[in-house]
Enzyme design. Structure first.
Site, PDB file in Angstrom:
ATOM      1  N   ASP A  65      -2.781  -7.531  -7.764  1.00 60.06           N
ATOM      2  CA  ASP A  65      -4.376  -8.039  -8.300  1.00 60.06           C
ATOM      3  C   ASP A  65      -4.355  -7.695  -9.865  1.00 60.06           C
ATOM      4  O   ASP A  65      -5.192  -6.872 -10.044  1.00 60.06           O
ATOM      5  CB  ASP A  65      -5.042  -7.175  -7.331  1.00 60.06           C
ATOM      6  CG  ASP A  65      -4.996  -7.497  -5.800  1.00 60.06           C
ATOM      7  OD1 ASP A  65      -5.677  -8.393  -5.430  1.00 60.06           O
ATOM      8  OD2 ASP A  65      -4.383  -6.895  -5.154  1.00 60.06           O
TER       9      ASP A  65
ATOM     10  N   HIS B   7       0.991  -1.230  -0.118  1.00 62.92           N
ATOM     11  CA  HIS B   7       0.147  -0.099  -0.018  1.00 62.92           C
ATOM     12  C   HIS B   7       0.884   1.318   0.105  1.00 62.92           C
ATOM     13  O   HIS B   7       0.555   2.292  -0.658  1.00 62.92           O
ATOM     14  CB  HIS B   7      -1.003  -0.017   1.414  1.00 62.92           C
ATOM     15  CG  HIS B   7      -1.907  -0.984   1.430  1.00 62.92           C
ATOM     16  ND1 HIS B   7      -1.957  -1.902   2.264  1.00 62.92           N
ATOM     17  CD2 HIS B   7      -2.916  -1.545   0.522  1.00 62.92           C
ATOM     18  CE1 HIS B   7      -2.576  -2.977   2.134  1.00 62.92           C
ATOM     19  NE2 HIS B   7      -3.259  -2.493   1.161  1.00 62.92           N
TER      20      HIS B   7
HETATM   21  P1  AMP Z   1      -6.093  -3.968  -0.835  1.00 60.89           P
HETATM   22  O1  AMP Z   1      -6.023  -3.104   0.627  1.00 60.89           O
HETATM   23  O2  AMP Z   1      -5.592  -5.470  -0.291  1.00 60.89           O
HETATM   24  O3  AMP Z   1      -7.491  -3.782  -1.409  1.00 60.89           O
HETATM   25  O4  AMP Z   1      -5.263  -3.479  -1.811  1.00 60.89           O
HETATM   26  C1  AMP Z   1      -5.114  -2.173  -2.071  1.00 60.89           C
HETATM   27  C2  AMP Z   1      -4.370  -1.963  -3.323  1.00 60.89           C
HETATM   28  O5  AMP Z   1      -2.867  -2.240  -2.959  1.00 60.89           O
HETATM   29  C3  AMP Z   1      -4.439  -2.618  -4.433  1.00 60.89           C
HETATM   30  O6  AMP Z   1      -4.518  -1.810  -5.701  1.00 60.89           O
HETATM   31  C4  AMP Z   1      -3.671  -3.863  -4.575  1.00 60.89           C
HETATM   32  O7  AMP Z   1      -3.414  -4.486  -5.659  1.00 60.89           O
HETATM   33  C5  AMP Z   1      -2.707  -3.428  -3.985  1.00 60.89           C
HETATM   34  N1  AMP Z   1      -1.590  -4.296  -3.167  1.00 60.89           N
HETATM   35  C6  AMP Z   1      -2.020  -5.150  -2.416  1.00 60.89           C
HETATM   36  N2  AMP Z   1      -0.825  -5.662  -2.169  1.00 60.89           N
HETATM   37  C7  AMP Z   1       0.200  -5.109  -2.781  1.00 60.89           C
HETATM   38  C8  AMP Z   1       1.689  -5.593  -2.919  1.00 60.89           C
HETATM   39  N3  AMP Z   1       2.025  -6.762  -2.253  1.00 60.89           N
HETATM   40  N4  AMP Z   1       2.374  -4.788  -3.737  1.00 60.89           N
HETATM   41  C9  AMP Z   1       1.938  -3.814  -4.303  1.00 60.89           C
HETATM   42  N5  AMP Z   1       0.475  -3.364  -4.197  1.00 60.89           N
HETATM   43  C10 AMP Z   1      -0.303  -4.368  -3.528  1.00 60.89           C
END
Ligand code: AMP
Length: 282
Positions: free
Chosen positions: A150, A37
């Site tokens: 994702d 994030h």
């Molecule tokens: P989430 O809170 O899991 O819905 O993720 C929010 C955003 O963070 C989404 O665009 C995800 O693809 C991105 N994200 C989650 N994990 C990672 C990671 N390990 N590296 C880069 N971006 C991430």
């Protein structure tokens, strides 16, 4: 850093910024922040005048048997971390503020959503596309930043923006990983010690797939077969939800790898479902 929970106030704030000619970066999240994030926030901070992070565990993207209630929530810690990463506005609405009780309008991109994660999570991407469309309408961002972890979500959102002509640039950023290669995820906290120690095998398998292609293998079926064997050996408590070789834009399954391919997988380790992918260019 301002914290808003009311969508109308977010819309007013962003409208006044855009009237002043300021650019806005939006990073949609479900919170429980980790370095993945933060990498998106840092990118947005560098690219726009104003940085908005939304923190919303979106109920419509969780199926009835999924972990909506158990999903990790750490609001105070997240707010402090967002402040430290230069976020101007943290938008943290309650579900009732985002969805009327009789909400009936959905954004769907079925052609890209039926494969991969969409197979075992049939309503997931409809919920994602709808909430992101709502956030775009509220925040009117110049750019929105998403993670390549994702990858299918990113492809769906790009297509949504293209098809609806939404005036926002969708930016995809590389997956941030733990030192042992495991993709960072808010769900990694669910892993028990033994499960955690085997989880890096997911990434190792995907890197092996890239090697097999570099050595000349072009058959998607053969790559999938080898990956299933690789993980069967190393993930004793793992169960493969899917492993697919697809076109990185259309998400359509490939039989033969010609130039670009995405190898994507979801693996259940114990009760935790982890996803990862690798983009392969021949
Ligand atoms: P989430 O809170 O899991 O819905 O993720 C929010 C955003 O963070 C989404 O665009 C995800 O693809 C991105 N994200 C989650 N994990 C990672 C990671 N390990 N590296 C880069 N971006 C991430």
């Amino acid at each position: 850093m301002e914290i808003l929970t009311d969508p109308k106030l977010l819309q007013e704030r962003c409208f006044s910024w855009r009237c002043k000619g300021l650019s806005i970066a939006l990073v949609p999240t479900m919170g429980s922040f980790h370095d993945g994030h933060f990498s998106l926030m840092d990118y947005g901070r560098a690219e726009a005048d104003k940085l908005i992070v939304s923190l919303f565990v979106n109920p419509t993207q969780f199926g009835p048997q999924e972990d909506l209630d158990a999903y990790p929530r750490n609001f105070e810690r997240d707010a402090q971390a967002a402040r430290e990463h230069g976020v101007d506005l943290l938008f943290a609405p309650r579900p009732e503020a985002m969805y009327h009780p009789d909400h009936a309008t959905w954004v769907e991109v079925p052609d890209l959503a039926r494969n991969l994660c969409g197979k075992s999570r049939p309503i997931h991407f409809r919920g994602v596309a709808t909430v992101v469309a709502k956030l775009f309408i509220l925040a009117q961002p110049t750019l929105a930043v998403f993670g390549e972890k994702d990858f299918q979500q990113l492809a769906i959102l790009r297509r949504m923006v293209r098809d609806l002509g939404l005036p926002v640039e969708v930016v995809g950023r590389p997956t941030v990983r733990e030192a042992d290669g495991l993709a960072m995820s808010s769900r990694n906290v669910y892993l028990e010690a033994e499960e955690r120690s085997s989880a890096p095998a997911i990434r190792q398998g995907l890197k092996a797939a890239r090697e097999w292609v570099a050595e000349g293998e072009r058959s998607a079926a053969e790559i999938k077969r080898r990956l299933e064997l690789f993980w069967a050996d190393r993930l004793s408590k793992g169960r493969i939800d899917y492993v697919e070789v697809v076109d990185p834009e259309s998400m359509a399954p490939l039989e033969t790898i010609a130039d670009r391919a995405l190898v994507a997988a979801a693996v259940r380790i114990g009760s935790t479902r982890l996803i990862d992918n690798i983009l392969i260019t021949v």
